[in-house]
Design an enzyme around this catalytic site. Structure first.
Site, PDB file in Angstrom:
ATOM      1  CD  GLN A 111       0.559   3.078  -1.834  1.00  0.00           C
ATOM      2  OE1 GLN A 111       1.207   3.977  -1.535  1.00  0.00           O
ATOM      3  NE2 GLN A 111      -0.111   3.061  -3.131  1.00  0.00           N
TER       4      GLN A 111
ATOM      5  CG  ASP B 100      -0.383  -4.900  -2.441  1.00  0.00           C
ATOM      6  OD1 ASP B 100       0.810  -4.431  -2.582  1.00  0.00           O
ATOM      7  OD2 ASP B 100      -1.588  -4.520  -2.772  1.00  0.00           O
TER       8      ASP B 100
ATOM      9  CE  LYS C  92       1.953   1.740  -6.403  1.00  0.00           C
ATOM     10  NZ  LYS C  92       0.841   2.644  -6.799  1.00  0.00           N
TER      11      LYS C  92
ATOM     12  CB  CYS D  74      -7.460   0.812  -7.819  1.00  0.00           C
ATOM     13  SG  CYS D  74      -6.853   1.672  -9.530  1.00  0.00           S
TER      14      CYS D  74
ATOM     15  CG  HIS E 281      -4.758  -1.289  -5.842  1.00  0.00           C
ATOM     16  ND1 HIS E 281      -4.646  -2.098  -7.075  1.00  0.00           N
ATOM     17  CD2 HIS E 281      -4.323  -0.024  -5.835  1.00  0.00           C
ATOM     18  CE1 HIS E 281      -4.578  -1.129  -7.744  1.00  0.00           C
ATOM     19  NE2 HIS E 281      -4.306  -0.131  -7.265  1.00  0.00           N
TER      20      HIS E 281
HETATM   21  N1  PMP Z   1      -1.456  -2.536  -4.281  1.00  0.00           N
HETATM   22  C1  PMP Z   1      -1.648  -1.178  -3.869  1.00  0.00           C
HETATM   23  C2  PMP Z   1      -1.813  -1.135  -2.275  1.00  0.00           C
HETATM   24  C3  PMP Z   1      -1.457  -0.153  -4.691  1.00  0.00           C
HETATM   25  O1  PMP Z   1      -1.424   0.855  -4.007  1.00  0.00           O
HETATM   26  C4  PMP Z   1      -1.042  -0.238  -5.951  1.00  0.00           C
HETATM   27  C5  PMP Z   1      -1.105   0.974  -6.855  1.00  0.00           C
HETATM   28  N2  PMP Z   1      -1.815   1.842  -6.732  1.00  0.00           N
HETATM   29  C6  PMP Z   1      -0.756  -1.516  -6.488  1.00  0.00           C
HETATM   30  C7  PMP Z   1      -1.161  -2.637  -5.500  1.00  0.00           C
HETATM   31  C8  PMP Z   1      -0.775  -1.829  -7.966  1.00  0.00           C
HETATM   32  O2  PMP Z   1       0.535  -1.489  -8.246  1.00  0.00           O
HETATM   33  P1  PMP Z   1       0.848  -1.148  -9.879  1.00  0.00           P
HETATM   34  O3  PMP Z   1      -0.258  -0.529 -10.411  1.00  0.00           O
HETATM   35  O4  PMP Z   1       2.072  -0.677  -9.905  1.00  0.00           O
HETATM   36  O5  PMP Z   1       0.851  -2.721 -10.536  1.00  0.00           O
END
Ligand code: PMP
Length: 410
Positions: free
Chosen positions: A207, A204, A230, A368, A126
């Site tokens: 998910q 990270d 999430k 993203c 991401h």
């Molecule tokens: N890493 C991953 C794998 C994600 O899916 C996301 C959110 N889509 C993020 C990081 C970023 O999370 P946040 O926007 O809640 O900071």
């Protein structure tokens, strides 16, 4: 609350008030869980209750109300630590996974990596796990190496091993589960391999935590981040886990109230531990909501959640298999309940617009993950992502609507 050890998505749905609303006048079918999850009533109530009965700034007050807020805040940190199998001293509250990775990049990597060191990422990351590293790499003269993704959506382990064994390898930052491909990376195995070469590992977990129980001591990572929103908790709260020894080596990157020991114009000393990284008034209600979300999840058997979500994915595939030109992205055997796809000749945004008119919330775009989109050769995909409260009926509604959309658009 769900009954202990019995997993029933139909019962669970009843705990989530938002799921009973409509979308464009149709019953809402919410399949955008990888973007954010809905919240159980107990979490919503805990946040309201905090503002109705306990709101006060933490860390500073001597009155009872302030103590109540402080206790709730502290208890939440303990619950989160316990849930992750670590100690409360290793938990830093942030706004979310994005802020968490920025924090690690600025507070750790900036001070412990040198010019020429390698930061290893993968093509499935991401933007939150790419851009902060690019910024830091540029400022210290480090080099970013990118592990390719293979055609099934798995990591190129050979290349990863090669990168880890390189002399400059210093830090690996990798998603536990890909938000596009659903790939579940074997992070425990990878961490063991990385540690043989003294490479620090950031996971990270944005998910992962909504779909599986994660025991951080077992995993053995150095850092782990996730976002509360999430995980059925409010937006604006997240967590960085930093292993004790590493926490001591990190320097604050935001200054202000609450993160200090002594301040004077001749010099300032910082608070010890996690507090050093929590400058300013924290998101107390968010932390309490996150603690409550964990209370809610504690009674749910995650093995059953995992099996349920994978079953929904399987039904989706089965029901859409006859659509000409449908391509699913990510086909690893053990993949999470994320269905990213395209249909030849149909723009994903047009598809999602027709689904929306039928009450179905899916997401389209680059998610993203622009480098991953470049890799798979598309600008955007459509994505349905499942959670513990989704049912077979949700899947039927989705797949029927996709078939109708194909007739209209195809
Ligand atoms: N890493 C991953 C794998 C994600 O899916 C996301 C959110 N889509 C993020 C990081 C970023 O999370 P946040 O926007 O809640 O900071």
């Amino acid at each position: 609350m769900p009954a202990s050890n019995s997993f029933d998505p139909y019962e669970i749905r009843k705990d989530f008030p938002l799921l009973s609303r409509t979308n464009r006048g149709k019953p809402l079918v919410y399949l955008d869980n990888a973007a954010t999850s809905q919240k159980p009533k107990s979490v919503i109530d805990a946040v309201s209750h905090y503002y109705e009965r306990n709101n006060s700034n933490v860390h500073r007050g001597v009155y009872e109300l302030a103590e109540d807020a402080e206790n709730l805040y502290r208890t939440s940190r303990q619950k989160i630590a316990h849930w992750l199998g670590v100690s409360a001293e290793e938990i830093i509250f942030t706004r979310g996974a994005t802020e968490g990775i920025n924090l690690i990049a600025h507070s750790f990597a900036k001070h412990h990596l040198n010019a020429g060191d390698h930061i290893i990422l993968s093509e499935m990351e991401h933007h939150a796990n790419i851009v902060p590293w690019q910024m830091i790499a540029k400022s210290i003269g480090a080099e970013i190496q990118v592990v390719p993704v293979l055609s099934d959506g798995s990591l190129d382990r050979e290349k990863l091993s090669e990168f880890l064994a390189n002399r400059g390898a210093s830090l690996l930052s990798l998603c536990h589960i890909s938000n596009v491909l659903g790939t579940i990376n074997p992070v425990q195995e990878i961490i063991e391999e990385a540690h043989k070469y003294g490479v620090k590992v950031v996971v990270d977990g944005a998910q992962a935590v909504p779909h599986m129980r994660v025991d951080l001591r077992n995993l053995g990572c150095d850092f782990f981040v996730f976002s509360g929103h999430k995980l059925f908790a409010p937006m604006g709260i997240g967590v960085v886990y930093a292993r004790n020894e590493l926490m001591d080596k990190m320097l604050p990157y935001q200054g202000g109230g609450d993160m200090i020991d002594q301040v004077s114009f001749s010099g300032t000393t910082y608070a010890k531990g996690a507090q050093r990284f929590e400058a300013g008034t924290p998101n107390v209600s968010g932390a309490i909501g996150l603690g409550k979300a964990i209370d809610y999840l504690a009674s749910i058997d995650f093995d059953q959640v995992d099996a349920h979500e994978k079953n929904l994915l399987q039904i989706t595939r089965e029901e859409l298999k006859d659509i000409d030109g449908l391509l699913e992205y990510g086909s690893t055997v053990d993949k999470a309940g994320v269905f990213s796809f395209s249909i030849a000749g149909i723009h994903p945004h047009d598809l999602a617009t027709l689904l929306d008119a039928e009450g179905i919330a899916t997401r389209t775009g680059h998610h993203c993950c622009q480098p991953l989109m470049q890799k798979i050769g598309v600008e955007a995909t459509a994505r349905a992502s499942f959670s513990l409260y989704n049912t077979r009926e949700d899947v039927h509604a989705f797949t029927d609507a996709v078939k109708r959309a194909v007739q209209i658009l195809g």
